[in-house]
Design a protein around this motif. Sequence first.
Motif: not given
Length: 210
Positions: A1-11, A15-20, A92-101
């Motif tokens: 399993m990936s150790v990257d928290p991927m907090t932006y994806e969880a936002q 849910f976290t992608p790892q949990t999925c 995965n959300i690319p680094k150049n993508v910004l969420l609306p909020e």
Amino acid sequence: MSVDPMTYEAQFFGFTPQTCMLRVYIAFQDYLFEMMLVVEGVMLKKLDGIPGCKISPSKIRKCTEKFLLFMKEHFDKLFSKMEEVLLQLVLNIPKNVLLPEDRVQEQYPYSEEEFQALQDELQQLQQQCRAEAVVEQELRAELEEQKVVKAELEKILQCFDGLENICREHGAGNFKESFALLTQSTKKLQDVLKEVEEKSKKMNQHDQLM
């Protein structure tokens, strides 16, 4: 399993992608175990219908467990590759993508120093609010005390009004003037009483000397 928290994806997903991926892995694993049990049951029924078959159920169970272990090893390898692809290309959300909020941060960027200054100002405002709340509470308590004093003063004024009415009924004139005269008369009586007491003391001393 990936150790990257991927907090932006969880936002974004909630849910976290790892949990999925972990839930998908557990679901596939449970399905594999159930499938092996079904295959084992079918084999037992088929062999039970063959006359003279000497294969015992324990041997079938050992073969099933061995085959399940083989399937699980290959499944883990395949799932590891599938997880890597899904985490990189799907979840995965690319680094150049910004969420609306978070676009407001792009419009109004600030440094760590500015953020710390805002935090300090916020803390000062909170302290001021707490201090003002204490002052407000003290003012409310003082106001309640003033209400009590006002009520007592109103009672005293009502008493004076009653006395003034009584004076008018008995022809004493203005109550304030009568009260002033009464005060002066009382003071004169106190002076006379004091003078009498002094004279009485002198006479007693004279009698003692005689």
